[in-house]
Write an enzyme that holds these catalytic residues in place. Structure first.
Site, PDB file in Angstrom:
ATOM      1  N   HIS A  41       0.798  -1.220   0.000  1.00 23.67           N
ATOM      2  CA  HIS A  41       0.000   0.000   0.000  1.00 23.67           C
ATOM      3  C   HIS A  41       0.835   1.277   0.000  1.00 23.67           C
ATOM      4  O   HIS A  41       0.293   2.371  -0.210  1.00 23.67           O
ATOM      5  CB  HIS A  41      -0.976   0.003   1.183  1.00 23.67           C
ATOM      6  CG  HIS A  41      -2.328   0.519   0.806  1.00 23.67           C
ATOM      7  ND1 HIS A  41      -3.484   0.161   1.468  1.00 23.67           N
ATOM      8  CD2 HIS A  41      -2.729   1.360  -0.189  1.00 23.67           C
ATOM      9  CE1 HIS A  41      -4.522   0.762   0.905  1.00 23.67           C
ATOM     10  NE2 HIS A  41      -4.090   1.491  -0.091  1.00 23.67           N
TER      11      HIS A  41
ATOM     12  N   ASP B 158      -9.874  -0.600   3.546  1.00 24.37           N
ATOM     13  CA  ASP B 158      -8.688  -1.148   4.203  1.00 24.37           C
ATOM     14  C   ASP B 158      -9.030  -1.481   5.652  1.00 24.37           C
ATOM     15  O   ASP B 158      -9.914  -0.861   6.250  1.00 24.37           O
ATOM     16  CB  ASP B 158      -7.586  -0.077   4.172  1.00 24.37           C
ATOM     17  CG  ASP B 158      -6.187  -0.614   4.424  1.00 24.37           C
ATOM     18  OD1 ASP B 158      -6.056  -1.648   5.104  1.00 24.37           O
ATOM     19  OD2 ASP B 158      -5.224   0.018   3.958  1.00 24.37           O
TER      20      ASP B 158
ATOM     21  N   HIS C  74      -6.704  -0.967   7.823  1.00 22.44           N
ATOM     22  CA  HIS C  74      -5.797  -0.065   8.525  1.00 22.44           C
ATOM     23  C   HIS C  74      -5.965   1.373   8.044  1.00 22.44           C
ATOM     24  O   HIS C  74      -6.258   1.619   6.872  1.00 22.44           O
ATOM     25  CB  HIS C  74      -4.342  -0.505   8.286  1.00 22.44           C
ATOM     26  CG  HIS C  74      -4.082  -1.930   8.648  1.00 22.44           C
ATOM     27  ND1 HIS C  74      -4.265  -2.965   7.756  1.00 22.44           N
ATOM     28  CD2 HIS C  74      -3.654  -2.493   9.809  1.00 22.44           C
ATOM     29  CE1 HIS C  74      -3.960  -4.111   8.356  1.00 22.44           C
ATOM     30  NE2 HIS C  74      -3.592  -3.853   9.587  1.00 22.44           N
TER      31      HIS C  74
ATOM     32  N   ASP D 259      -3.483   3.652   8.009  1.00 17.17           N
ATOM     33  CA  ASP D 259      -2.266   4.028   7.280  1.00 17.17           C
ATOM     34  C   ASP D 259      -1.953   5.521   7.389  1.00 17.17           C
ATOM     35  O   ASP D 259      -1.545   6.163   6.418  1.00 17.17           O
ATOM     36  CB  ASP D 259      -2.358   3.604   5.812  1.00 17.17           C
ATOM     37  CG  ASP D 259      -2.361   2.094   5.647  1.00 17.17           C
ATOM     38  OD1 ASP D 259      -1.894   1.394   6.560  1.00 17.17           O
ATOM     39  OD2 ASP D 259      -2.843   1.597   4.613  1.00 17.17           O
TER      40      ASP D 259
ATOM     41  N   HIS E 109       4.355   1.159   4.292  1.00 14.49           N
ATOM     42  CA  HIS E 109       2.981   0.907   3.826  1.00 14.49           C
ATOM     43  C   HIS E 109       1.943   1.321   4.873  1.00 14.49           C
ATOM     44  O   HIS E 109       0.747   1.349   4.561  1.00 14.49           O
ATOM     45  CB  HIS E 109       2.787  -0.554   3.399  1.00 14.49           C
ATOM     46  CG  HIS E 109       2.694  -1.547   4.512  1.00 14.49           C
ATOM     47  ND1 HIS E 109       2.092  -2.784   4.346  1.00 14.49           N
ATOM     48  CD2 HIS E 109       3.129  -1.513   5.798  1.00 14.49           C
ATOM     49  CE1 HIS E 109       2.152  -3.457   5.494  1.00 14.49           C
ATOM     50  NE2 HIS E 109       2.785  -2.704   6.370  1.00 14.49           N
TER      51      HIS E 109
ATOM     52  N   ASP F 109      -7.504  -2.445  -0.620  1.00 16.92           N
ATOM     53  CA  ASP F 109      -6.544  -3.346   0.031  1.00 16.92           C
ATOM     54  C   ASP F 109      -7.201  -4.715   0.206  1.00 16.92           C
ATOM     55  O   ASP F 109      -8.372  -4.801   0.592  1.00 16.92           O
ATOM     56  CB  ASP F 109      -6.158  -2.762   1.402  1.00 16.92           C
ATOM     57  CG  ASP F 109      -4.980  -3.467   2.054  1.00 16.92           C
ATOM     58  OD1 ASP F 109      -4.975  -4.703   2.116  1.00 16.92           O
ATOM     59  OD2 ASP F 109      -4.075  -2.766   2.541  1.00 16.92           O
TER      60      ASP F 109
ATOM     61  N   ASP G  63      -6.908  -6.672   2.544  1.00 17.56           N
ATOM     62  CA  ASP G  63      -7.373  -6.905   3.912  1.00 17.56           C
ATOM     63  C   ASP G  63      -8.633  -6.115   4.273  1.00 17.56           C
ATOM     64  O   ASP G  63      -9.119  -6.210   5.407  1.00 17.56           O
ATOM     65  CB  ASP G  63      -6.261  -6.703   4.940  1.00 17.56           C
ATOM     66  CG  ASP G  63      -5.811  -5.263   5.117  1.00 17.56           C
ATOM     67  OD1 ASP G  63      -6.577  -4.340   4.791  1.00 17.56           O
ATOM     68  OD2 ASP G  63      -4.678  -5.060   5.594  1.00 17.56           O
TER      69      ASP G  63
ATOM     70  N   GLU H 205      -1.640  -4.929  -1.773  1.00 12.09           N
ATOM     71  CA  GLU H 205      -1.313  -5.859  -0.689  1.00 12.09           C
ATOM     72  C   GLU H 205      -1.630  -7.319  -1.014  1.00 12.09           C
ATOM     73  O   GLU H 205      -1.674  -8.157  -0.113  1.00 12.09           O
ATOM     74  CB  GLU H 205      -1.997  -5.455   0.632  1.00 12.09           C
ATOM     75  CG  GLU H 205      -1.510  -4.121   1.193  1.00 12.09           C
ATOM     76  CD  GLU H 205      -0.113  -4.160   1.793  1.00 12.09           C
ATOM     77  OE1 GLU H 205       0.471  -5.255   1.909  1.00 12.09           O
ATOM     78  OE2 GLU H 205       0.398  -3.081   2.140  1.00 12.09           O
TER      79      GLU H 205
END
Length: 311
Positions: A101, A128, A130, A132, A145, A231, A233, A276
């Site tokens: 990412h 995502d 996260h 980030d 990332h 992403d 995830d 990712e």
């Protein structure tokens, strides 16, 4: 439904140095093998593939103790910023095939430059687990990332990766959906700067359709461009295990497709990251196929009932 044929350009970004573990560099190849170009072409779009970026490390940058593999990540950010800007300025829609990412430092910055020249605001939909929004000072790992949102919002100017004075993204125009893993200091930074966060509890309470209607309405009202950063995830790891940062409790298959279908209906999406994907951690290409299916939904494919085979 928005069914306009689109001129799409695929840009491979075999970057894994931002993630702190190997494997994501194989993501672009896995997405191609899973048929991303064919899926988009079958929907009536014109698709070109620029191949993979292969920049030399940015040797002009000094090492930074809180930013691992800075020279490699910065080189990819610079190359992707230029490539994204050029594709968008030519009237095409860039899709960055990742890669970790950290690549969004380049793709979003390139779109921000294009949006500024077009006199339109850039919005970012960050799908995502996260946020980030770390910096080298706040990151527990130093893996870049975890820093791209802070970077393209101008809150992580820890190195001259891109020119000073570049167009930035207003953090209040960033929408993070599916969030469920945020570091404590990062949580404070996100709140302080006004990032719009819809975590998994918000999805459970409000429903993904209501969240997407709000986001789409705000982008439409501002005549904005919309960059989507997807992403692996964002999805529940049972659905897409091929990612180095699995977090249980992610979006379901239907929730993810609904997000994409509503974005398709809106006609607002001007650029996309797919990030990712780590084929080394995947289950026989399962995650790559799901990401291709979601991309197809974003560009017009619809899911219909399939007849059940008789016993």
């Amino acid at each position: 439904m928005n069914t306009r044929p689109t001129s799409i350009t695929l840009i491979g970004v075999p970057l894994e140095e931002g993630a702190g573990r190997g494997g994501a560099a194989m993501g672009p190849a896995a997405l191609r093998i899973a048929g991303i170009r064919q899926a988009l072409t079958e929907l009536g779009h014109s698709v070109s593939d620029q191949g993979d970026l292969r920049p030399q490390p940015a040797s002009d940058l000094a090492d930074h103790p809180g930013a691992n593999q800075l020279q490699v990540v910065a080189a990819f950010a610079r190359a992707l910023e230029a490539a994204t800007y050029e594709v968008a300025s030519a009237g095409n829609l860039p899709i960055a095939l990742g890669g970790d990412h950290a690549l969004a430092m380049g793709s979003v910055s390139g779109m921000a430059r294009h949006a500024a020249e077009a006199g339109r605001p850039l919005f970012v939909l960050w799908l995502d687990a996260h946020a980030d929004f770390n910096t080298p000072e706040t990151s527990p790992s130093g893996n870049i990332h975890g820093m791209p949102v802070a970077f393209f919002c101008g809150q992580a100017e820890f190195s001259p990766i891109l020119p000073a004075g570049r167009p930035l993204v207003d953090p209040r125009k960033v929408y993070q959906v599916g969030i469920r893993s945020v570091d404590p200091t990062e949580r404070e930074l996100v709140a302080e700067h006004g990032v719009n966060v819809f975590d998994m509890r918000a999805i459970d309470e409000l429903g993904v359709a209501a969240i997407m209607r709000r986001i789409i309405a705000e982008v439409e009202a501002a005549n904005g461009l919309l960059h989507v950063s997807l992403d692996v995830d964002f999805l529940d790891p049972d659905l897409a295990p091929g990612v180095g940062t699995t977090v249980p409790g992610g979006a379901t298959f239907r929730e993810a497709h609904l997000v994409m279908e509503m974005l398709s209906d809106s006609g607002l999406v001007s650029s996309l990251d797919i990030v990712e994907l780590n084929p080394f951690l995947d289950d026989r290409g399962k995650s790559a196929r799901v990401m291709v299916e979601l991309t197809a939904s974003l560009f017009g494919r619809r899911i219909f009932d399939r007849p059940t085979r008789a016993a």
